[in-house]
Enzyme design. Structure first.
Site, PDB file in Angstrom:
ATOM      1  N   GLY A   8      48.517  80.282  35.854  1.00 47.55           N
ATOM      2  CA  GLY A   8      47.227  78.853  36.104  1.00 47.55           C
ATOM      3  C   GLY A   8      47.438  79.065  34.618  1.00 47.55           C
ATOM      4  N   GLY A  11      46.039  75.453  32.562  1.00 51.29           N
ATOM      5  CA  GLY A  11      45.047  74.940  32.744  1.00 51.29           C
ATOM      6  C   GLY A  11      44.287  74.615  31.533  1.00 51.29           C
ATOM      7  N   GLN A  12      42.744  75.182  31.703  1.00 51.71           N
ATOM      8  CA  GLN A  12      41.682  74.426  30.307  1.00 51.71           C
ATOM      9  C   GLN A  12      41.851  75.583  29.397  1.00 51.71           C
ATOM     10  OE1 GLN A  12      37.688  74.062  31.241  1.00 51.71           O
ATOM     11  NE2 GLN A  12      37.195  72.859  28.805  1.00 51.71           N
ATOM     12  N   ASP A  34      52.690  78.126  36.067  1.00 54.06           N
ATOM     13  CA  ASP A  34      51.666  77.528  36.997  1.00 54.06           C
ATOM     14  C   ASP A  34      52.257  76.688  38.494  1.00 54.06           C
ATOM     15  OD1 ASP A  34      49.697  75.386  38.053  1.00 54.06           O
ATOM     16  OD2 ASP A  34      49.093  75.826  35.605  1.00 54.06           O
ATOM     17  N   ILE A  35      51.947  75.931  38.831  1.00 55.59           N
ATOM     18  CA  ILE A  35      52.731  75.483  39.802  1.00 55.59           C
ATOM     19  C   ILE A  35      53.052  73.863  39.302  1.00 55.59           C
ATOM     20  CG2 ILE A  35      51.492  76.372  41.651  1.00 55.59           C
ATOM     21  CD1 ILE A  35      48.983  74.103  41.801  1.00 55.59           C
ATOM     22  N   ARG A  36      52.690  73.410  37.938  1.00 53.60           N
ATOM     23  CA  ARG A  36      53.502  72.285  37.577  1.00 53.60           C
ATOM     24  C   ARG A  36      53.512  72.921  36.379  1.00 53.60           C
ATOM     25  NH1 ARG A  36      47.549  70.905  34.919  1.00 53.60           N
ATOM     26  NH2 ARG A  36      46.155  71.970  35.712  1.00 53.60           N
ATOM     27  N   TYR A 143      33.563  77.928  45.865  1.00 55.40           N
ATOM     28  CA  TYR A 143      34.187  78.617  44.664  1.00 55.40           C
ATOM     29  C   TYR A 143      33.363  80.126  44.766  1.00 55.40           C
ATOM     30  CZ  TYR A 143      34.550  78.610  39.806  1.00 55.40           C
ATOM     31  OH  TYR A 143      35.314  79.076  38.278  1.00 55.40           O
ATOM     32  N   LYS A 147      34.791  83.937  44.426  1.00 61.03           N
ATOM     33  CA  LYS A 147      34.580  83.944  42.569  1.00 61.03           C
ATOM     34  C   LYS A 147      33.477  86.069  42.613  1.00 61.03           C
ATOM     35  CE  LYS A 147      36.801  82.072  40.276  1.00 61.03           C
ATOM     36  NZ  LYS A 147      37.845  82.852  38.854  1.00 61.03           N
ATOM     37  N   ILE A 173      32.917  76.316  30.100  1.00 58.78           N
ATOM     38  CA  ILE A 173      33.288  76.489  29.085  1.00 58.78           C
ATOM     39  C   ILE A 173      34.076  74.697  28.401  1.00 58.78           C
ATOM     40  CG2 ILE A 173      35.763  76.975  28.303  1.00 58.78           C
ATOM     41  CD1 ILE A 173      33.915  79.229  29.029  1.00 58.78           C
TER      42      ILE A 173
HETATM   43  P1  NAD Z   1      42.091  74.857  35.197  1.00 52.86           P
HETATM   44  O1  NAD Z   1      41.634  74.531  36.708  1.00 52.86           O
HETATM   45  O2  NAD Z   1      41.887  74.085  34.718  1.00 52.86           O
HETATM   46  O3  NAD Z   1      43.010  75.646  35.359  1.00 52.86           O
HETATM   47  C1  NAD Z   1      43.479  76.204  36.571  1.00 52.86           C
HETATM   48  C2  NAD Z   1      45.187  76.350  36.743  1.00 52.86           C
HETATM   49  O4  NAD Z   1      45.449  77.182  37.963  1.00 52.86           O
HETATM   50  C3  NAD Z   1      45.473  74.640  36.819  1.00 52.86           C
HETATM   51  O5  NAD Z   1      46.777  74.436  36.231  1.00 52.86           O
HETATM   52  C4  NAD Z   1      46.462  74.819  37.931  1.00 52.86           C
HETATM   53  O6  NAD Z   1      47.554  74.125  38.081  1.00 52.86           O
HETATM   54  C5  NAD Z   1      46.953  75.901  38.131  1.00 52.86           C
HETATM   55  N1  NAD Z   1      46.419  76.179  40.246  1.00 52.86           N
HETATM   56  C6  NAD Z   1      46.216  76.400  40.987  1.00 52.86           C
HETATM   57  N2  NAD Z   1      46.573  76.105  41.888  1.00 52.86           N
HETATM   58  C7  NAD Z   1      47.205  77.375  41.392  1.00 52.86           C
HETATM   59  C8  NAD Z   1      48.308  77.983  43.037  1.00 52.86           C
HETATM   60  N3  NAD Z   1      48.166  77.702  44.103  1.00 52.86           N
HETATM   61  N4  NAD Z   1      49.375  78.701  42.290  1.00 52.86           N
HETATM   62  C9  NAD Z   1      49.640  78.493  40.518  1.00 52.86           C
HETATM   63  N5  NAD Z   1      48.486  77.874  40.271  1.00 52.86           N
HETATM   64  C10 NAD Z   1      47.548  77.091  40.188  1.00 52.86           C
HETATM   65  O7  NAD Z   1      41.147  76.205  35.456  1.00 52.86           O
HETATM   66  P2  NAD Z   1      40.122  76.729  34.094  1.00 52.86           P
HETATM   67  O8  NAD Z   1      38.993  76.243  33.391  1.00 52.86           O
HETATM   68  O9  NAD Z   1      41.663  77.093  32.736  1.00 52.86           O
HETATM   69  O10 NAD Z   1      39.605  77.904  34.307  1.00 52.86           O
HETATM   70  C11 NAD Z   1      40.719  79.905  35.019  1.00 52.86           C
HETATM   71  C12 NAD Z   1      40.002  80.943  35.441  1.00 52.86           C
HETATM   72  O11 NAD Z   1      38.401  80.733  34.482  1.00 52.86           O
HETATM   73  C13 NAD Z   1      39.851  80.055  36.981  1.00 52.86           C
HETATM   74  O12 NAD Z   1      39.659  81.370  37.497  1.00 52.86           O
HETATM   75  C14 NAD Z   1      38.072  80.085  36.518  1.00 52.86           C
HETATM   76  O13 NAD Z   1      37.493  80.270  38.142  1.00 52.86           O
HETATM   77  C15 NAD Z   1      37.564  80.146  35.460  1.00 52.86           C
HETATM   78  N6  NAD Z   1      36.325  80.208  35.049  1.00 52.86           N
HETATM   79  C16 NAD Z   1      36.459  78.662  34.164  1.00 52.86           C
HETATM   80  C17 NAD Z   1      35.497  78.316  34.317  1.00 52.86           C
HETATM   81  C18 NAD Z   1      35.074  76.810  33.386  1.00 52.86           C
HETATM   82  O14 NAD Z   1      34.282  76.648  32.666  1.00 52.86           O
HETATM   83  N7  NAD Z   1      36.609  76.427  32.512  1.00 52.86           N
HETATM   84  C19 NAD Z   1      34.392  78.870  34.018  1.00 52.86           C
HETATM   85  C20 NAD Z   1      34.327  79.383  34.895  1.00 52.86           C
HETATM   86  C21 NAD Z   1      35.081  80.204  35.226  1.00 52.86           C
HETATM   87  N1  SER Z   2      33.112  75.350  35.238  1.00 53.38           N
HETATM   88  C1  SER Z   2      33.137  76.383  36.656  1.00 53.38           C
HETATM   89  C2  SER Z   2      32.852  75.126  37.379  1.00 53.38           C
HETATM   90  O1  SER Z   2      32.186  74.106  37.246  1.00 53.38           O
HETATM   91  C3  SER Z   2      31.862  77.025  36.454  1.00 53.38           C
HETATM   92  O2  SER Z   2      33.254  78.619  36.893  1.00 53.38           O
HETATM   93  O3  SER Z   2      33.141  75.387  38.661  1.00 53.38           O
END
Ligand code: NAD
Ligand code: SER
Length: 317
Positions: A8, A11-12, A34-36, A143, A147, A173
């Site tokens: 991943g 992602g963000q 990643d998938i993209r 979700y 988790k 985040i």
């Molecule tokens: P995001 O959605 O921005 O990125 C997730 C990435 O996973 C994406 O780039 C997507 O293309 C990739 N993805 C989706 N399906 C996939 C698959 N089948 N195989 C491979 N890759 C795949 O999420 P993020 O915000 O970067 O979150 C990263 C981690 O942090 C996650 O576990 C999320 O649950 C956790 N998290 C994020 C936040 C937040 O606010 N951003 C808060 C709490 C927890």
């Molecule tokens: N930022 C995340 C969401 O809103 C929390 O894990 O899904």
């Protein structure tokens, strides 16, 4: 040299974590997946990248074995709002994908694995102010369910197989580089883009909605501090509460207005309001503070000033 795998990575969080890992371990030592595929302008486009769907068990197995991976940051997931639109996908990616990573880590003796959890593990029956470390975990989103399962199965692999697996319950985040990926806390990022580009934002939660949040530099700092901590100091494994700041949507809008006085925020709550209402106002992170010296650096005022400065620069405002 360490051989690090990031799932991943586009992602963000992954898109900011990966370049920092490459500074630590060398560009060729960190394989982003990643998938993209990342765009040419992406901060991690310069190093090894593989298209990997974490649901593909054989692909994960062969990658971990062939590249002799010894550390994994498992960031691939489906977040809360997208997860409610497609609960089955959220289960398959978040639980199935994590199971594949854990099995590969066990089979090929990966030294250390990081998997984020979330404030979404809490539900309406959890005490909200603050949510304790050890408490009722009965979330109402797919979700959140995925988790909680991820935390429990990660802990199982620590105790059953002796693996070193670590995880944090990230708050929402906030960041200025990659857009958020379909969560409930996305409004706290979108509001900055709209304030700077249009001076107007329609927020999808009520003004009095308070949630735990964290600025990206603190998110990266917490992640690396937990991964660097001595295993012997850890009283938890996959579920550390970490807190940054808590504020209402109206307080965030007011803070942005200090920098952009003409900014107008309106409110039109949608289905994400119910998700936000099921999460706590803030977290008790005293175990993280005691076990591995966690301290956040940013509060609402310093985060807002930095976000506005960065985005104004980006958009030439
Ligand atoms: P995001 O959605 O921005 O990125 C997730 C990435 O996973 C994406 O780039 C997507 O293309 C990739 N993805 C989706 N399906 C996939 C698959 N089948 N195989 C491979 N890759 C795949 O999420 P993020 O915000 O970067 O979150 C990263 C981690 O942090 C996650 O576990 C999320 O649950 C956790 N998290 C994020 C936040 C937040 O606010 N951003 C808060 C709490 C927890
Ligand atoms: N930022 C995340 C969401 O809103 C929390 O894990 O899904």
């Amino acid at each position: 040299m360490q051989r690090v795998l990031v799932t991943g990575a586009g992602g963000q969080i992954g898109s900011e974590l990966t370049p920092i890992l490459r500074k630590r371990h060398g560009t060729s030592g960190v394989v982003a997946t990643d998938i993209r595929r990342p765009g040419a302008a992406s901060a991690f486009a310069d190093g090894p990248f593989e298209i990997v769907d974490v649901r593909d068990r054989e692909r994960i197995r062969s990658l971990v074995a062939d590249l002799r991976i010894d550390t994994i940051y498992h960031m691939a997931a489906i977040l809360s709002a997208t997860g409610e639109a497609n609960p089955r996908l959220a289960w398959e990616v978040n639980v199935g994908g994590w199971a594949n990573v854990l099995e590969a880590a066990r089979e090929f003796s990966v030294g250390r694995v990081f998997c984020p959890s979330s404030i979404a593990v809490f539900g309406p029956e959890t005490p909200r102010d603050p949510a304790p470390q050890l408490t009722v975990l009965r979330p109402t989103t797919m979700y959140g369910l995925s988790k909680v399962t991820g935390e429990l199965v990660g802990d199982y692999y620590v105790h059953r197989y002796g693996l070193d697996i670590r995880g944090l319950r990230y708050p929402g985040i906030i960041s200025s580089e990659a857009p958020p990926g379909g969560g409930t806390t996305d409004y706290a990022v979108d509001i900055f883009y709209q304030a700077i580009q249009a001076e107007q934002y329609t927020c999808f939660v009520r003004p009095d909605t308070v949630l735990p949040m964290m600025y990206m530099p603190d998110c990266i700092k917490a992640t690396l501090a937990l991964m660097d901590a001595d295993f012997g100091r850890l009283s938890r494994h996959c579920d550390y509460n970490v807190a940054g700041m808590s504020f209402s949507a109206a307080e965030l809008a007011a803070e942005i207005r200090k920098h952009i006085p003409s900014f107008v925020c309106e409110y039109a709550p949608d289905f994400r309001q119910a998700i936000a209402d099921s999460w706590p106002l803030c977290l008790d992170d005293s175990l993280a503070r005691g076990d591995w010296d966690w301290r956040p650096a940013y509060d609402l005022a310093t985060m807002t000033a930095d976000m506005v400065r960065r985005l104004k620069l980006r958009f030439g405002k």
